[in-house]
Design a protein around this motif. Structure first.
Motif, PDB file in Angstrom:
ATOM      1  N   THR A  60     -64.564 -38.959 -30.685  1.00  0.00           N
ATOM      2  CA  THR A  60     -64.960 -40.137 -29.909  1.00  0.00           C
ATOM      3  C   THR A  60     -63.777 -40.583 -29.067  1.00  0.00           C
ATOM      4  OG1 THR A  60     -66.588 -40.903 -31.535  1.00  0.00           O
ATOM      5  CG2 THR A  60     -65.694 -42.544 -30.034  1.00  0.00           C
ATOM      6  N   ILE A  61     -64.008 -40.748 -27.763  1.00  0.00           N
ATOM      7  CA  ILE A  61     -62.983 -41.233 -26.849  1.00  0.00           C
ATOM      8  C   ILE A  61     -63.621 -42.300 -25.959  1.00  0.00           C
ATOM      9  CG2 ILE A  61     -61.336 -40.651 -25.029  1.00  0.00           C
ATOM     10  CD1 ILE A  61     -61.414 -37.763 -25.998  1.00  0.00           C
ATOM     11  N   GLY A  62     -63.074 -43.503 -25.959  1.00  0.00           N
ATOM     12  CA  GLY A  62     -63.663 -44.535 -25.115  1.00  0.00           C
ATOM     13  C   GLY A  62     -62.964 -45.862 -25.249  1.00  0.00           C
ATOM     14  N   ASP A 112     -58.446 -49.148 -25.568  1.00  0.00           N
ATOM     15  CA  ASP A 112     -58.822 -47.738 -25.629  1.00  0.00           C
ATOM     16  C   ASP A 112     -58.805 -47.253 -27.075  1.00  0.00           C
ATOM     17  OD1 ASP A 112     -58.952 -47.394 -22.763  1.00  0.00           O
ATOM     18  OD2 ASP A 112     -56.761 -47.483 -22.762  1.00  0.00           O
ATOM     19  N   LEU A 113     -59.687 -46.294 -27.370  1.00  0.00           N
ATOM     20  CA  LEU A 113     -59.783 -45.750 -28.726  1.00  0.00           C
ATOM     21  C   LEU A 113     -60.072 -44.257 -28.674  1.00  0.00           C
ATOM     22  CD1 LEU A 113     -61.503 -47.187 -31.854  1.00  0.00           C
ATOM     23  CD2 LEU A 113     -62.256 -44.964 -31.024  1.00  0.00           C
ATOM     24  N   ILE A 114     -59.405 -43.516 -29.543  1.00  0.00           N
ATOM     25  CA  ILE A 114     -59.719 -42.113 -29.758  1.00  0.00           C
ATOM     26  C   ILE A 114     -59.762 -41.855 -31.257  1.00  0.00           C
ATOM     27  CG2 ILE A 114     -57.274 -41.493 -29.440  1.00  0.00           C
ATOM     28  CD1 ILE A 114     -58.253 -38.710 -28.554  1.00  0.00           C
ATOM     29  N   ALA A 115     -60.823 -41.178 -31.716  1.00  0.00           N
ATOM     30  CA  ALA A 115     -60.974 -40.851 -33.133  1.00  0.00           C
ATOM     31  C   ALA A 115     -61.391 -39.395 -33.249  1.00  0.00           C
ATOM     32  CB  ALA A 115     -62.008 -41.759 -33.794  1.00  0.00           C
ATOM     33  N   ILE A 116     -60.742 -38.673 -34.148  1.00  0.00           N
ATOM     34  CA  ILE A 116     -61.024 -37.258 -34.379  1.00  0.00           C
ATOM     35  C   ILE A 116     -61.196 -37.042 -35.881  1.00  0.00           C
ATOM     36  CG2 ILE A 116     -60.198 -34.896 -34.086  1.00  0.00           C
ATOM     37  CD1 ILE A 116     -58.396 -35.913 -31.843  1.00  0.00           C
ATOM     38  N   LYS A 134     -56.544 -43.630 -33.095  1.00  0.00           N
ATOM     39  CA  LYS A 134     -55.507 -44.328 -32.332  1.00  0.00           C
ATOM     40  C   LYS A 134     -56.198 -45.279 -31.358  1.00  0.00           C
ATOM     41  CE  LYS A 134     -51.543 -45.291 -30.360  1.00  0.00           C
ATOM     42  NZ  LYS A 134     -50.813 -44.306 -29.562  1.00  0.00           N
ATOM     43  N   SER A 135     -55.757 -46.531 -31.342  1.00  0.00           N
ATOM     44  CA  SER A 135     -56.349 -47.525 -30.458  1.00  0.00           C
ATOM     45  C   SER A 135     -55.236 -48.427 -29.921  1.00  0.00           C
ATOM     46  CB  SER A 135     -57.391 -48.355 -31.212  1.00  0.00           C
ATOM     47  OG  SER A 135     -58.077 -49.225 -30.340  1.00  0.00           O
ATOM     48  N   LYS A 136     -55.342 -48.763 -28.634  1.00  0.00           N
ATOM     49  CA  LYS A 136     -54.256 -49.503 -27.994  1.00  0.00           C
ATOM     50  C   LYS A 136     -54.797 -50.352 -26.854  1.00  0.00           C
ATOM     51  CE  LYS A 136     -49.744 -48.672 -25.758  1.00  0.00           C
ATOM     52  NZ  LYS A 136     -48.798 -47.626 -25.302  1.00  0.00           N
ATOM     53  N   ASP A 137     -54.296 -51.581 -26.750  1.00  0.00           N
ATOM     54  CA  ASP A 137     -54.615 -52.439 -25.611  1.00  0.00           C
ATOM     55  C   ASP A 137     -53.889 -51.952 -24.364  1.00  0.00           C
ATOM     56  OD1 ASP A 137     -56.199 -54.040 -27.174  1.00  0.00           O
ATOM     57  OD2 ASP A 137     -54.695 -55.610 -27.457  1.00  0.00           O
ATOM     58  N   GLU A 150     -51.706 -52.640 -30.898  1.00  0.00           N
ATOM     59  CA  GLU A 150     -51.849 -51.196 -31.062  1.00  0.00           C
ATOM     60  C   GLU A 150     -52.096 -50.878 -32.530  1.00  0.00           C
ATOM     61  OE1 GLU A 150     -49.513 -47.140 -29.573  1.00  0.00           O
ATOM     62  OE2 GLU A 150     -48.450 -49.058 -29.660  1.00  0.00           O
ATOM     63  N   ASN A 151     -52.862 -49.805 -32.777  1.00  0.00           N
ATOM     64  CA  ASN A 151     -53.273 -49.482 -34.135  1.00  0.00           C
ATOM     65  C   ASN A 151     -53.357 -47.966 -34.310  1.00  0.00           C
ATOM     66  OD1 ASN A 151     -56.368 -49.459 -35.898  1.00  0.00           O
ATOM     67  ND2 ASN A 151     -54.431 -50.006 -36.831  1.00  0.00           N
ATOM     68  N   PHE A 152     -52.912 -47.502 -35.471  1.00  0.00           N
ATOM     69  CA  PHE A 152     -53.003 -46.092 -35.823  1.00  0.00           C
ATOM     70  C   PHE A 152     -53.490 -45.996 -37.259  1.00  0.00           C
ATOM     71  CE2 PHE A 152     -50.874 -42.490 -37.975  1.00  0.00           C
ATOM     72  CZ  PHE A 152     -51.497 -41.449 -37.306  1.00  0.00           C
TER      73      PHE A 152
END
Length: 278
Positions: A60-62, A112-116, A134-137, A150-152
């Motif tokens: 998921t990327i968005g 933004d967020l990316i999950a694998i 990984k998600s970041k403003d 920011e979050n990991f």
């Protein structure tokens, strides 16, 4: 269409294509990952899944939050600016022209967020998975904003079923790193030398490693590993016999555990859950 907080309408859309072994979609979706990491959160972007007998991949990327600019609250004469800033230091201020300034409310950043999640096993009788989020403003998405975050998150999960699926053993765990304000960037060498003179080399090595996944400064949690406040896990045993579905769960969720993909999770709890569906 859904009203936004500024009063305008925001469209919702989703389009997808699917084959027996692959699915690709784009738009507004609620991707389903292990619930400690990403569940119940709307993401606008790419949602895809590869399903093979022995190997699977979810991606998921968005964006989870769209940018909303701050609004002008008040026009202030330049000679009154210092008094107004002292009276209301929490607001944002910016010049309008040579003689006046504006006071603004803070807006909302793009997030933004990316999950694998690669996983092994079909899931019918067993599966083991690893999840990376990984998600970041986006600090540049608006002019008037405060404390971009920011979050990991790194997690794993498993499930195993026995006796014609009447016995199910499952579990998941996740570790999070959360920075509540990345506006100052990473620790500089000079800052580390002045604030942590007795431990500067270790902190520099940790910064050089961790800065590849998250901003490292005084707002990062955890800053050390003396406690497990950013850890969450649960282990469950399910029994389906005699027309009863009985489930025992032991869970732990640290007080500082954070996932931008799971904002509905109750934190700071430890205990046993028992449910029975007749």
């Amino acid at each position: 269409m859904i009203p936004s907080r500024t009063g305008s309408l925001q469209n919702r859309y989703f389009a997808s294509a699917q084959l027996p072994w692959v699915r690709v979609g784009y738009g507004d979706a609620y991707p389903s990952f292990p619930n400690l990491v990403l569940s119940g959160k709307r993401v606008r972007g790419l949602v895809s899944a590869l399903k093979l007998d022995w190997f699977n991949l979810d991606l998921t990327i968005g964006k989870t939050t769209r940018s909303v600019e701050g609004s002008l609250l008040q026009v202030i004469r330049k000679d009154s600016l210092a008094r107004e800033q002292q009276r209301d230091p929490q607001s944002a201020y910016a010049p309008i022209n040579d003689t006046t300034w504006g006071k603004y409310s803070y807006g909302t950043f793009d997030r933004d967020l990316i999950a694998i999640r690669p996983s092994f096993g079909s899931g019918e009788y067993w599966q083991f998975g690893l999840t990376w989020l990984k998600s970041k403003d986006d600090a540049g998405s608006i002019r008037y904003g405060s404390r971009p975050k920011e979050n990991f998150v790194l997690g794993s999960d498993f499930v195993a079923r026995f006796d014609e699926k009447r016995i199910e053993v499952s579990g998941q765990g996740a570790f999070s790193a959360f920075n509540s304000d990345i506006s100052s960037g990473n620790f500089t060498d000079a800052y580390i030398d002045s604030v942590y003179p007795n431990d500067k080399e270790r902190i520099k090595r940790a910064r050089d490693i961790l800065k590849n996944v998250i901003t490292v400064n005084e707002n990062l949690r955890p800053l050390g590993f003396d406690t497990w406040a950013t850890l969450a896990y649960e282990v469950s045993l399910g029994l389906n016999y005699f027309d009863n579905v009985l489930k025992f769960t032991y869970l732990f969720r640290g007080s500082d555990y954070n996932s931008f993909g799971q904002t509905f999770l109750r934190k700071d709890i430890t205990g046993v859950n028992i449910t029975d569906r007749v």
